[in-house]
Write a protein that holds these residues in place. Structure first.
Motif, PDB file in Angstrom:
ATOM      1  N   ARG A 208       0.821  -1.207   0.000  1.00 32.09           N
ATOM      2  CA  ARG A 208       0.000   0.000   0.000  1.00 32.09           C
ATOM      3  C   ARG A 208       0.864   1.271   0.000  1.00 32.09           C
ATOM      4  O   ARG A 208       0.368   2.380   0.246  1.00 32.09           O
ATOM      5  CB  ARG A 208      -0.931   0.010   1.220  1.00 32.09           C
ATOM      6  CG  ARG A 208      -1.844  -1.203   1.321  1.00 32.09           C
ATOM      7  CD  ARG A 208      -3.071  -0.929   2.179  1.00 32.09           C
ATOM      8  NE  ARG A 208      -4.132  -0.315   1.411  1.00 32.09           N
ATOM      9  CZ  ARG A 208      -5.185  -0.961   0.914  1.00 32.09           C
ATOM     10  NH1 ARG A 208      -5.327  -2.254   1.109  1.00 32.09           N
ATOM     11  NH2 ARG A 208      -6.098  -0.316   0.232  1.00 32.09           N
ATOM     12  N   GLU A 211      -0.264   4.334  -2.134  1.00 28.95           N
ATOM     13  CA  GLU A 211      -1.421   5.039  -1.569  1.00 28.95           C
ATOM     14  C   GLU A 211      -0.971   6.005  -0.460  1.00 28.95           C
ATOM     15  O   GLU A 211      -1.380   7.166  -0.410  1.00 28.95           O
ATOM     16  CB  GLU A 211      -2.354   3.953  -1.021  1.00 28.95           C
ATOM     17  CG  GLU A 211      -3.587   4.381  -0.314  1.00 28.95           C
ATOM     18  CD  GLU A 211      -4.263   3.170   0.349  1.00 28.95           C
ATOM     19  OE1 GLU A 211      -5.109   3.421   1.205  1.00 28.95           O
ATOM     20  OE2 GLU A 211      -3.943   1.996   0.031  1.00 28.95           O
ATOM     21  N   TRP A 281      -4.179  -5.089  -9.409  1.00 27.61           N
ATOM     22  CA  TRP A 281      -4.444  -3.708  -9.008  1.00 27.61           C
ATOM     23  C   TRP A 281      -3.644  -2.729  -9.855  1.00 27.61           C
ATOM     24  O   TRP A 281      -3.162  -1.712  -9.383  1.00 27.61           O
ATOM     25  CB  TRP A 281      -4.126  -3.507  -7.516  1.00 27.61           C
ATOM     26  CG  TRP A 281      -4.809  -4.505  -6.615  1.00 27.61           C
ATOM     27  CD1 TRP A 281      -6.009  -5.128  -6.832  1.00 27.61           C
ATOM     28  CD2 TRP A 281      -4.326  -5.010  -5.367  1.00 27.61           C
ATOM     29  NE1 TRP A 281      -6.309  -5.975  -5.799  1.00 27.61           N
ATOM     30  CE2 TRP A 281      -5.296  -5.924  -4.870  1.00 27.61           C
ATOM     31  CE3 TRP A 281      -3.186  -4.784  -4.603  1.00 27.61           C
ATOM     32  CZ2 TRP A 281      -5.147  -6.609  -3.661  1.00 27.61           C
ATOM     33  CZ3 TRP A 281      -3.040  -5.447  -3.394  1.00 27.61           C
ATOM     34  CH2 TRP A 281      -4.013  -6.352  -2.929  1.00 27.61           C
ATOM     35  N   THR A 283      -4.769  -1.505 -12.991  1.00 24.55           N
ATOM     36  CA  THR A 283      -5.575  -0.717 -13.931  1.00 24.55           C
ATOM     37  C   THR A 283      -6.791  -0.152 -13.211  1.00 24.55           C
ATOM     38  O   THR A 283      -7.138  -0.570 -12.100  1.00 24.55           O
ATOM     39  CB  THR A 283      -6.084  -1.604 -15.086  1.00 24.55           C
ATOM     40  OG1 THR A 283      -6.922  -2.638 -14.534  1.00 24.55           O
ATOM     41  CG2 THR A 283      -4.937  -2.245 -15.846  1.00 24.55           C
ATOM     42  N   ALA A 284      -7.450   0.788 -13.890  1.00 25.31           N
ATOM     43  CA  ALA A 284      -8.670   1.393 -13.323  1.00 25.31           C
ATOM     44  C   ALA A 284      -9.761   0.335 -13.135  1.00 25.31           C
ATOM     45  O   ALA A 284     -10.605   0.436 -12.238  1.00 25.31           O
ATOM     46  CB  ALA A 284      -9.160   2.504 -14.239  1.00 25.31           C
ATOM     47  N   ASP A 285      -9.748  -0.715 -13.981  1.00 30.58           N
ATOM     48  CA  ASP A 285     -10.761  -1.781 -13.861  1.00 30.58           C
ATOM     49  C   ASP A 285     -10.459  -2.714 -12.686  1.00 30.58           C
ATOM     50  O   ASP A 285     -11.292  -3.538 -12.320  1.00 30.58           O
ATOM     51  CB  ASP A 285     -10.782  -2.645 -15.142  1.00 30.58           C
ATOM     52  CG  ASP A 285     -11.007  -1.803 -16.377  1.00 30.58           C
ATOM     53  OD1 ASP A 285     -11.622  -0.736 -16.244  1.00 30.58           O
ATOM     54  OD2 ASP A 285     -10.562  -2.224 -17.469  1.00 30.58           O
ATOM     55  N   ASP A 286      -9.252  -2.621 -12.150  1.00 26.44           N
ATOM     56  CA  ASP A 286      -8.845  -3.548 -11.086  1.00 26.44           C
ATOM     57  C   ASP A 286      -8.186  -2.738  -9.956  1.00 26.44           C
ATOM     58  O   ASP A 286      -6.991  -2.846  -9.704  1.00 26.44           O
ATOM     59  CB  ASP A 286      -7.844  -4.572 -11.682  1.00 26.44           C
ATOM     60  CG  ASP A 286      -7.370  -5.589 -10.639  1.00 26.44           C
ATOM     61  OD1 ASP A 286      -8.104  -5.828  -9.660  1.00 26.44           O
ATOM     62  OD2 ASP A 286      -6.253  -6.126 -10.803  1.00 26.44           O
ATOM     63  N   PRO A 287      -8.999  -1.887  -9.279  1.00 30.34           N
ATOM     64  CA  PRO A 287      -8.404  -1.021  -8.248  1.00 30.34           C
ATOM     65  C   PRO A 287      -8.055  -1.808  -6.977  1.00 30.34           C
ATOM     66  O   PRO A 287      -8.636  -2.870  -6.711  1.00 30.34           O
ATOM     67  CB  PRO A 287      -9.519  -0.010  -7.963  1.00 30.34           C
ATOM     68  CG  PRO A 287     -10.785  -0.753  -8.277  1.00 30.34           C
ATOM     69  CD  PRO A 287     -10.453  -1.730  -9.369  1.00 30.34           C
ATOM     70  N   MET A 288      -7.110  -1.292  -6.214  1.00 26.90           N
ATOM     71  CA  MET A 288      -6.774  -1.912  -4.929  1.00 26.90           C
ATOM     72  C   MET A 288      -7.963  -1.729  -3.981  1.00 26.90           C
ATOM     73  O   MET A 288      -8.481  -0.621  -3.836  1.00 26.90           O
ATOM     74  CB  MET A 288      -5.529  -1.249  -4.339  1.00 26.90           C
ATOM     75  CG  MET A 288      -5.038  -1.933  -3.076  1.00 26.90           C
ATOM     76  SD  MET A 288      -3.560  -1.140  -2.393  1.00 26.90           S
ATOM     77  CE  MET A 288      -2.310  -1.711  -3.523  1.00 26.90           C
ATOM     78  N   GLU A 290     -10.200  -1.188  -0.602  1.00 26.79           N
ATOM     79  CA  GLU A 290     -10.006  -0.335   0.575  1.00 26.79           C
ATOM     80  C   GLU A 290      -9.243  -1.079   1.670  1.00 26.79           C
ATOM     81  O   GLU A 290      -8.365  -0.532   2.321  1.00 26.79           O
ATOM     82  CB  GLU A 290     -11.397   0.101   1.092  1.00 26.79           C
ATOM     83  CG  GLU A 290     -11.374   1.099   2.244  1.00 26.79           C
ATOM     84  CD  GLU A 290     -10.748   2.441   1.866  1.00 26.79           C
ATOM     85  OE1 GLU A 290     -10.089   3.034   2.737  1.00 26.79           O
ATOM     86  OE2 GLU A 290     -10.895   2.868   0.702  1.00 26.79           O
TER      87      GLU A 290
END
Length: 816
Positions: A208, A211, A281, A283-288, A290
């Motif tokens: 993470r 982030e 995680w 691409t936008a289609d595969d976000p990390m 929460e």
């Protein structure tokens, strides 16, 4: 919360093995006013599902040091902190399928022995003796490491946590960080439980880290891989053997096939690093998500079938066992596979200890290194291999980070050959004349993203990636490198060198301030000279070329990869409220090196500049009607100039020089030839010959020390060292080598004792000799002394040379 702390000296974000090790080591160093914040429970990120292998093996000197330290720490940790731990020191076997792999193992053995470890290279009979269930088809031998083994990651983390708490440090679990801000020279860390003010902050958040980095305005260069390992049920023959032998099997790594196989109780654990790997995680289609605490990805066993089949052929009893469990979890990767440990680029009083691919093996050493960085301002070992500033902004681009991460993962155990360039993530930064170099046959390698020609191939030369997978000097490039070096010697050569890091320093007092930072003299206007920057211990931080434009106006030029490191070093030491300005203007300029006895004749056709100006001067000039700075220096050690141009003028100037040079024998040359040429002159390379592993005096740089200056950084330490005498000295060696030149950190022997190490090596084509630069015990740094250099397990005689260059010792050609 009543007992929630509102202030601390250090806040560490992230409660995996690395973050907790940093807390433990800070407390051990006396910084007990430290708080660790974990969003869930300790170990909830990559630590909880880690396999827990603890190797010492590495092809990197600094990583080997760090991993060795971890094994030493873990052996005594349970007793020291009074916390039970499962740590099995089983030893390990790394299998070699090829002669080149055996050479890599011999090099690792040499490095390990130098560090005091009893690593050995063994033959097929001994492999079978240590691992009775193995089939030895297609093998050449193995590396045996008695210190390898495995540890329970959760127990390790809890033991470090107990040790840290016992010394007074605090750990707050279930306390996610929601934001950070800078206020009155402090960090304010906002959490779900309240705010903490602190002097320093550490991002130790594993996968993470990006982030959390964004909270500081920092884009962390990283991506996340899915890594699977398979646990197998009990194998009766293995249980019987273990009972009788009273031990576990050594950990087995078939590195050429790309997996490890470890005894787990009386079953086995298989962990492949598969080529057909998968990023998560990304691409936008595969976000990390929460929160991914204590979670795994779905099994994806199809990817592992080939590796499983191979492992069963290698250790047939594995084929008799049922599969009991698959672990498929996230592991972070930086673009070169090494972690990020050290100052957070561009962010004051912030550090990183994140993106660990082998976090359990490296956690102990990482905690030590980070604590030293924070409490002492420097580390015992030069840690450039892990310094976050080794990457600049281009490396955080998601497509680049993912491409490099997948390449590293799929080649996790690959041999790193000196002439090999990895193909993923290329062409990020191109010279204005990249296309021209390509047409001339240039083969490229990336340096801080900049594509630079390494050698120039001709029709019929083998330029395949496979051809570069060797440690041997000979290859399709060797004939070409020789031709390039001899062209520079006899006529002229031109080298396109984009990406020099370049800083503009100016303002009242700039000269006086710069003088306090370098050990030597700041050059006068129209002169250029080398400046060596030492830390307070007198160790070499960096080298920059200082081009004096005016009394208080300079361009500082340094290595491409040193861009963020060196800029930050300068910035950090600027006095408060100063009128001195410092700008990074790297992207605005490019550079070509024109070198060789005919270089003056070539330039004379294109410019009315004064080409009789002496060595180490510079002048603004017009070449082919375009502005440039002509700098009378040559890293190649011949009459020559660096032609510094604005990016938009580079192509026009190159074309004019190239055309004018044809009748004078002008040829292109690449970085491999430049490396050969600089070795013959004894010129140092950044982070090989020049590193914080050595002081300025050990580095043989006393001629760049002006002792009568009132003050400069490192002066007291260097004066003390001069009085007591340096323990090591820099030397040039001529080596009676075989078909391989001495790589970095080859051991030097004398009378059966280790007396030093090489810092770089290669072949000098003008002197026709194999050369090594290195550090040797001071009493042996006498011309004519015979030593031996250990090159891939074989000792070759070498002779210490006079304290002057092998080529053009009086610099007559340079000054011509």
């Amino acid at each position: 919360m009543a007992d929630f702390p509102t202030t601390a000296r250090v806040v560490i974000i992230g409660g995996g093995a690395v973050g907790v090790s940093a807390l433990y080591h800070l407390a051990k160093a006396g910084w007990t006013d430290c708080v660790l914040l974990e969003k869930n429970e300790l170990t909830s990120g990559s630590t909880w599902h880690a396999a827990g292998n603890v190797p010492t093996f590495s092809a990197s000197w600094s990583l080997m040091n760090m991993q060795r330290y971890s094994t030493e720490l873990y052996r005594g940790l349970a007793a020291e902190v009074d916390y039970p731990m499962n740590y099995h020191v089983t030893g390990s076997l790394r299998l070699a399928h090829s002669r080149e792999r055996m050479r890599e193992f011999q090099r690792a053995k040499g490095m390990g022995r130098y560090q005091g470890m009893d690593i050995d290279v063994i033959g097929l009979d001994e492999i079978k003796g240590r691992y009775p269930f193995i089939e030895t088809h297609e093998l050449e031998g193995a590396l045996y490491d008695p210190n390898d083994g495995d540890i329970d990651p959760a127990q390790l983390t809890q033991a470090l946590a107990k040790g840290a708490r016992d010394m007074g440090a605090k750990i707050i679990r279930f306390c996610p960080v929601t934001g950070v801000r800078r206020e009155n020279g402090e960090w304010v860390i906002a959490t779900a439980q309240g705010e903490i003010r602190c002097e320093y902050v550490v991002n130790a958040t594993g996968y993470r880290a990006q982030e959390v980095g964004r909270m500081f305005g920092r884009e962390v260069p990283m991506m996340v891989m899915s890594h699977q390992y398979i646990l197998f049920e009990e194998i009766p023959e293995l249980a019987a053997w273990s009972k009788e032998a009273g031990q576990k099997l050594p950990l087995l790594r078939d590195v050429d096939t790309s997996y490890y196989l470890r005894q787990e109780k009386n079953g086995m654990n298989l962990g492949p690093y598969e080529r057909n790997c998968r990023a998560h995680w990304a691409t936008a289609d595969d976000p990390m998500p929460e929160d991914f605490s204590f979670q795994l990805y779905p099994d994806d066993l199809e990817r592992l079938e080939w590796y499983l089949d191979d492992a069963v052929r290698r250790v047939p009893i594995l084929g008799t066992a049922g599969l009991s469990k698959v672990i498929n979890g996230p592991i972070p990767y930086a673009p070169d596979g090494n972690p990020l440990i050290g100052p957070m680029p561009g962010v004051p009083n912030a550090f990183e200890a994140c993106v660990f691919t082998f976090g359990i093996a490296q956690a102990g050493g990482a905690g030590k290194v980070l604590a030293e960085w924070m409490t002492e301002g420097h580390t015992e070992w030069d840690m450039w291999s892990c310094d976050p500033r080794r990457f600049t902004s281009f490396a955080a681009a998601p497509d680049y980070a993912v491409a490099k991460g997948m390449e590293i993962y799929g080649n996790e155990y690959a041999i790193h050959f000196p002439r090999h360039a990895w193909p993923a993530g290329r062409d990020r930064k191109l010279s204005p004349i990249h296309d021209r170099m390509k047409k001339l046959g240039a083969q490229f390698a990336a340096n801080n993203g900049w594509e630079r020609a390494t050698w120039f191939a001709q029709a019929g030369d083998d330029t395949s990636e496979e051809s570069t997978q060797t440690f041997r000097r000979s290859g399709p490039w060797e004939k070409r490198i020789r031709e390039e070096c001899l062209a520079v010697r006899d006529a002229a050569g031109i080298l396109d060198l984009p990406g020099f890091s370049r800083f503009r320093l100016q303002g009242p007092g700039a000269r006086a301030w710069l003088s306090t930072l370098i050990t030597g003299v700041v050059p006068k206007p129209s002169r250029i000279g080398l400046g060596y920057f030492a830390d307070d211990a007198g160790r070499i931080v960096t080298e920059m070329s200082i081009m004096a434009i005016d009394e208080d106006f300079f361009f500082l030029i340094t290595a491409a990869v040193a861009q963020w490191h060196d800029f930050e070093w300068l910035q950090k030491h600027l006095p408060e409220g100063t009128e001195i300005t410092l700008q990074d203007v790297t992207e605005n300029f490019s550079c070509q090196i024109l070198s060789g006895p005919n270089s003056r004749a070539i330039l004379a056709e294109l410019t009315d500049a004064d080409l009789s100006k002496p060595w180490l001067t510079h002048q603004s000039a017009q070449v082919a009607g375009r502005w440039c700075q002509l700098v009378r220096v040559s890293f190649a050690g011949e009459l020559g100039w660096e032609i510094h141009t604005k990016v938009d003028d580079t192509a026009a100037i190159f074309d004019a020089v190239w055309e004018a040079g044809q009748k004078h024998g002008l040829k292109p040359f690449g970085m491999f030839a430049l490396d050969s040429l600089r070795l013959e002159k004894g010129y140092r390379a950044w982070k090989g010959d020049l590193s914080t592993d050595y002081t300025v005096l050990q580095g043989g740089l006393e001629r760049f020390v002006k002792w009568d200056k009132p003050e400069f950084k490192g002066k007291t330490a260097l004066q003390n060292e001069k009085q007591q005498g340096a323990s090591k000295r820099f030397v040039t060696l001529v080596v009676d080598a075989g078909d391989c030149d001495a790589p970095y950190m080859s051991t030097l022997w004398h009378d059966g004792k280790v007396v030093g190490e090489t810092t770089s090596g290669g072949f000098g084509y003008r002197v026709d000799k194999s050369i090594a630069l290195g550090m040797i015990r001071a009493d042996l740094a006498v011309p004519g002394t015979m030593v031996h250099v250990e090159i891939f397990g074989e000792n070759f005689p070498a002779v210490v040379q006079e304290d002057q260059p092998l080529w053009d010792p009086k610099n007559e050609r340079l000054r011509a």
